[in-house]
Write a protein that holds these residues in place. Structure first.
Motif, PDB file in Angstrom:
ATOM      1  N   GLY A  23     -31.898  17.079   5.038  1.00 34.26           N
ATOM      2  CA  GLY A  23     -32.355  17.306   6.442  1.00 34.26           C
ATOM      3  C   GLY A  23     -31.358  17.855   7.090  1.00 34.26           C
ATOM      4  O   GLY A  23     -30.223  18.414   6.979  1.00 34.26           O
ATOM      5  N   ALA A  24     -31.481  17.690   8.607  1.00 32.52           N
ATOM      6  CA  ALA A  24     -30.333  18.181   9.436  1.00 32.52           C
ATOM      7  C   ALA A  24     -29.037  17.425   9.206  1.00 32.52           C
ATOM      8  O   ALA A  24     -29.134  16.234   9.197  1.00 32.52           O
ATOM      9  CB  ALA A  24     -31.059  18.305  10.905  1.00 32.52           C
ATOM     10  N   LYS A  25     -28.065  18.126   9.106  1.00 35.27           N
ATOM     11  CA  LYS A  25     -26.825  17.231   9.143  1.00 35.27           C
ATOM     12  C   LYS A  25     -26.369  16.662  10.233  1.00 35.27           C
ATOM     13  O   LYS A  25     -26.579  17.402  11.311  1.00 35.27           O
ATOM     14  CB  LYS A  25     -25.865  18.052   8.755  1.00 35.27           C
ATOM     15  CG  LYS A  25     -26.037  18.910   7.339  1.00 35.27           C
ATOM     16  CD  LYS A  25     -25.106  18.083   6.295  1.00 35.27           C
ATOM     17  CE  LYS A  25     -25.514  18.809   5.007  1.00 35.27           C
ATOM     18  NZ  LYS A  25     -24.864  18.087   3.895  1.00 35.27           N
ATOM     19  N   HIS A  26     -25.887  15.456  10.549  1.00 35.61           N
ATOM     20  CA  HIS A  26     -25.448  15.196  11.554  1.00 35.61           C
ATOM     21  C   HIS A  26     -23.934  14.896  11.532  1.00 35.61           C
ATOM     22  O   HIS A  26     -23.522  14.515  10.552  1.00 35.61           O
ATOM     23  CB  HIS A  26     -26.029  13.688  12.003  1.00 35.61           C
ATOM     24  CG  HIS A  26     -25.923  12.563  11.120  1.00 35.61           C
ATOM     25  ND1 HIS A  26     -26.156  12.498   9.864  1.00 35.61           N
ATOM     26  CD2 HIS A  26     -25.089  11.535  11.356  1.00 35.61           C
ATOM     27  CE1 HIS A  26     -25.859  11.406   9.346  1.00 35.61           C
ATOM     28  NE2 HIS A  26     -25.167  10.608  10.105  1.00 35.61           N
ATOM     29  N   ARG A  27     -23.154  14.732  12.600  1.00 30.24           N
ATOM     30  CA  ARG A  27     -21.703  14.677  12.424  1.00 30.24           C
ATOM     31  C   ARG A  27     -21.348  13.258  12.614  1.00 30.24           C
ATOM     32  O   ARG A  27     -21.883  12.612  13.708  1.00 30.24           O
ATOM     33  CB  ARG A  27     -21.146  15.559  13.463  1.00 30.24           C
ATOM     34  CG  ARG A  27     -19.683  15.128  13.744  1.00 30.24           C
ATOM     35  CD  ARG A  27     -18.971  15.865  15.111  1.00 30.24           C
ATOM     36  NE  ARG A  27     -18.357  16.914  14.616  1.00 30.24           N
ATOM     37  CZ  ARG A  27     -17.986  17.864  15.047  1.00 30.24           C
ATOM     38  NH1 ARG A  27     -18.249  18.089  16.433  1.00 30.24           N
ATOM     39  NH2 ARG A  27     -16.988  18.780  14.514  1.00 30.24           N
ATOM     40  N   PRO A  28     -20.687  12.601  11.726  1.00 30.48           N
ATOM     41  CA  PRO A  28     -20.406  11.335  11.620  1.00 30.48           C
ATOM     42  C   PRO A  28     -19.362  11.088  12.824  1.00 30.48           C
ATOM     43  O   PRO A  28     -18.466  11.877  13.123  1.00 30.48           O
ATOM     44  CB  PRO A  28     -19.490  10.805  10.325  1.00 30.48           C
ATOM     45  CG  PRO A  28     -19.737  12.317   9.630  1.00 30.48           C
ATOM     46  CD  PRO A  28     -20.348  13.358  10.473  1.00 30.48           C
ATOM     47  N   ALA A  29     -19.624   9.867  13.585  1.00 32.06           N
ATOM     48  CA  ALA A  29     -18.549   9.651  14.442  1.00 32.06           C
ATOM     49  C   ALA A  29     -17.177   9.012  14.040  1.00 32.06           C
ATOM     50  O   ALA A  29     -16.112   9.263  14.657  1.00 32.06           O
ATOM     51  CB  ALA A  29     -19.048   8.344  15.211  1.00 32.06           C
ATOM     52  N   ASP A  30     -16.895   8.818  12.804  1.00 33.81           N
ATOM     53  CA  ASP A  30     -15.746   8.511  12.398  1.00 33.81           C
ATOM     54  C   ASP A  30     -15.001   9.625  11.414  1.00 33.81           C
ATOM     55  O   ASP A  30     -15.929  10.006  10.566  1.00 33.81           O
ATOM     56  CB  ASP A  30     -15.700   7.197  11.505  1.00 33.81           C
ATOM     57  CG  ASP A  30     -14.675   6.546  10.856  1.00 33.81           C
ATOM     58  OD1 ASP A  30     -13.563   7.138  11.279  1.00 33.81           O
ATOM     59  OD2 ASP A  30     -14.606   5.575  10.200  1.00 33.81           O
ATOM     60  N   SER A  31     -13.791   9.735  11.455  1.00 37.13           N
ATOM     61  CA  SER A  31     -13.410  10.893  10.596  1.00 37.13           C
ATOM     62  C   SER A  31     -13.260  10.508   8.997  1.00 37.13           C
ATOM     63  O   SER A  31     -13.392  11.342   8.340  1.00 37.13           O
ATOM     64  CB  SER A  31     -11.924  11.145  11.035  1.00 37.13           C
ATOM     65  OG  SER A  31     -11.054  10.134  10.774  1.00 37.13           O
ATOM     66  N   ASP A  32     -12.984   9.275   9.053  1.00 31.61           N
ATOM     67  CA  ASP A  32     -13.137   8.767   7.334  1.00 31.61           C
ATOM     68  C   ASP A  32     -14.518   8.731   6.968  1.00 31.61           C
ATOM     69  O   ASP A  32     -14.774   9.170   5.861  1.00 31.61           O
ATOM     70  CB  ASP A  32     -12.612   7.286   7.375  1.00 31.61           C
ATOM     71  CG  ASP A  32     -11.233   7.051   7.585  1.00 31.61           C
ATOM     72  OD1 ASP A  32     -10.597   8.124   7.435  1.00 31.61           O
ATOM     73  OD2 ASP A  32     -10.785   6.184   7.886  1.00 31.61           O
ATOM     74  N   ALA A  33     -15.466   8.457   7.649  1.00 31.65           N
ATOM     75  CA  ALA A  33     -16.735   8.448   7.396  1.00 31.65           C
ATOM     76  C   ALA A  33     -17.105  10.165   6.963  1.00 31.65           C
ATOM     77  O   ALA A  33     -17.972  10.500   6.090  1.00 31.65           O
ATOM     78  CB  ALA A  33     -17.956   8.057   8.387  1.00 31.65           C
ATOM     79  N   HIS A  34     -16.607  10.942   7.640  1.00 34.18           N
ATOM     80  CA  HIS A  34     -16.830  12.506   7.635  1.00 34.18           C
ATOM     81  C   HIS A  34     -16.253  13.029   6.431  1.00 34.18           C
ATOM     82  O   HIS A  34     -16.945  13.755   5.455  1.00 34.18           O
ATOM     83  CB  HIS A  34     -16.003  13.280   8.596  1.00 34.18           C
ATOM     84  CG  HIS A  34     -16.160  14.696   8.252  1.00 34.18           C
ATOM     85  ND1 HIS A  34     -17.440  15.669   8.345  1.00 34.18           N
ATOM     86  CD2 HIS A  34     -15.191  15.595   8.010  1.00 34.18           C
ATOM     87  CE1 HIS A  34     -17.136  16.768   8.157  1.00 34.18           C
ATOM     88  NE2 HIS A  34     -16.005  16.876   8.034  1.00 34.18           N
ATOM     89  N   LEU A  35     -15.333  12.309   5.805  1.00 34.34           N
ATOM     90  CA  LEU A  35     -14.669  12.776   4.341  1.00 34.34           C
ATOM     91  C   LEU A  35     -15.612  12.047   3.403  1.00 34.34           C
ATOM     92  O   LEU A  35     -15.714  12.697   2.377  1.00 34.34           O
ATOM     93  CB  LEU A  35     -13.204  11.892   4.266  1.00 34.34           C
ATOM     94  CG  LEU A  35     -12.086  12.491   5.170  1.00 34.34           C
ATOM     95  CD1 LEU A  35     -10.785  11.676   4.998  1.00 34.34           C
ATOM     96  CD2 LEU A  35     -11.914  13.807   4.827  1.00 34.34           C
ATOM     97  N   TRP A  36     -16.050  10.814   3.583  1.00 32.45           N
ATOM     98  CA  TRP A  36     -17.106  10.242   2.466  1.00 32.45           C
ATOM     99  C   TRP A  36     -18.240  11.088   2.689  1.00 32.45           C
ATOM    100  O   TRP A  36     -19.017  11.429   1.449  1.00 32.45           O
ATOM    101  CB  TRP A  36     -17.481   8.899   2.930  1.00 32.45           C
ATOM    102  CG  TRP A  36     -16.021   7.907   2.574  1.00 32.45           C
ATOM    103  CD1 TRP A  36     -15.388   7.289   3.320  1.00 32.45           C
ATOM    104  CD2 TRP A  36     -15.769   7.618   1.222  1.00 32.45           C
ATOM    105  NE1 TRP A  36     -14.441   6.639   2.792  1.00 32.45           N
ATOM    106  CE2 TRP A  36     -14.390   6.839   1.439  1.00 32.45           C
ATOM    107  CE3 TRP A  36     -15.863   8.091  -0.026  1.00 32.45           C
ATOM    108  CZ2 TRP A  36     -13.864   6.301   0.357  1.00 32.45           C
ATOM    109  CZ3 TRP A  36     -15.323   7.795  -1.174  1.00 32.45           C
ATOM    110  CH2 TRP A  36     -14.271   6.879  -1.026  1.00 32.45           C
ATOM    111  N   GLU A  37     -18.827  11.707   3.684  1.00 36.58           N
ATOM    112  CA  GLU A  37     -20.055  12.323   3.595  1.00 36.58           C
ATOM    113  C   GLU A  37     -19.933  13.797   2.893  1.00 36.58           C
ATOM    114  O   GLU A  37     -20.723  14.023   2.261  1.00 36.58           O
ATOM    115  CB  GLU A  37     -20.181  12.694   5.100  1.00 36.58           C
ATOM    116  CG  GLU A  37     -20.756  11.818   6.204  1.00 36.58           C
ATOM    117  CD  GLU A  37     -22.412  11.429   5.818  1.00 36.58           C
ATOM    118  OE1 GLU A  37     -23.142  12.411   5.739  1.00 36.58           O
ATOM    119  OE2 GLU A  37     -22.697  10.199   6.135  1.00 36.58           O
ATOM    120  N   ALA A  38     -18.717  14.265   3.151  1.00 34.43           N
ATOM    121  CA  ALA A  38     -18.328  15.457   2.284  1.00 34.43           C
ATOM    122  C   ALA A  38     -18.259  15.523   0.949  1.00 34.43           C
ATOM    123  O   ALA A  38     -18.795  15.861   0.211  1.00 34.43           O
ATOM    124  CB  ALA A  38     -16.990  16.094   2.989  1.00 34.43           C
TER     125      ALA A  38
END
Length: 193
Positions: free
Chosen positions: A167-182
């Protein structure tokens, strides 16, 4: 023309509110299972029996012996926790209905033989009353957890729902979470840093 507004940040308070029904159901089922198991460990029955040369002795049985369904119902309630977390939609509703019936069965077992008088001398009356009461509370908790699971089946998150439909991607609030999302999306998060 692209939309100039940035993606809204996820609200942690709304995430907690979305998970609250699931936690309520899980807590009710887990507490109900613990109460049923606890009731199965307490003295459930005490009666005088002939023991040959020893004469008449006080025979006692715990809940696992006198009300054999208590332990399987406790195990079913505990399995219901996993089922409520892992499923969604109509399987969760079906599980909720099964848990309501299991809870009502446990409550019936608790009240079906309970009495307040007529115990033999030396019987642990307080423990026996506590066993029946604990089984009743456990059954009601399991039934309530199943009923809430039926009612909130569509509102509760489920295990792996994040990966079930893109679905629509949302931007994680945490930069580490962004890495895991990627990484979860199959991208290399170190490229472009």
């Amino acid at each position: 023309m692209s939309d100039p507004t940035p993606d809204p940040e996820p609200d942690p308070a709304s995430d907690r509110a979305d998970k609250r029904p699931l936690w309520i159901v899980v807590a009710a089922l887990a507490l109900g299972a613990a109460a049923l198991w606890g009731a199965s460990r307490l003295t459930w029955l005490a009666e005088p029996r002939a023991a040959g040369v020893r004469g008449t002795v006080l025979h006692t049985e715990d809940g696992a012996q006198a009300a054999v369904a208590l332990v399987p119902l406790a195990v079913l309630a505990l399995a219901g926790v996993a089922g409520m977390v892992a499923t969604g939609g109509w399987p969760r509703r079906l599980l909720g209905a099964v848990l309501v019936l299991a809870g009502l069965a446990a409550a019936w077992i608790a009240v079906d033989g309970a009495r307040t008088s007529g115990y033999p001398a030396g019987a642990p009356v307080g423990e026996m009353l506590a066993a029946h009461g604990l089984a009743l509370v456990g059954g009601l908790l399991v039934a309530a957890g199943g009923a809430l699971g039926l009612r909130w089946a569509g509102r509760m998150p489920r295990l792996g729902a994040r990966y079930s439909a893109p679905g629509a991607k949302h931007r994680p609030a945490d930069s580490d979470a962004h890495l895991w999302e990627a990484l979860s999306d199959g991208e290399d998060p170190t490229i472009g840093r």
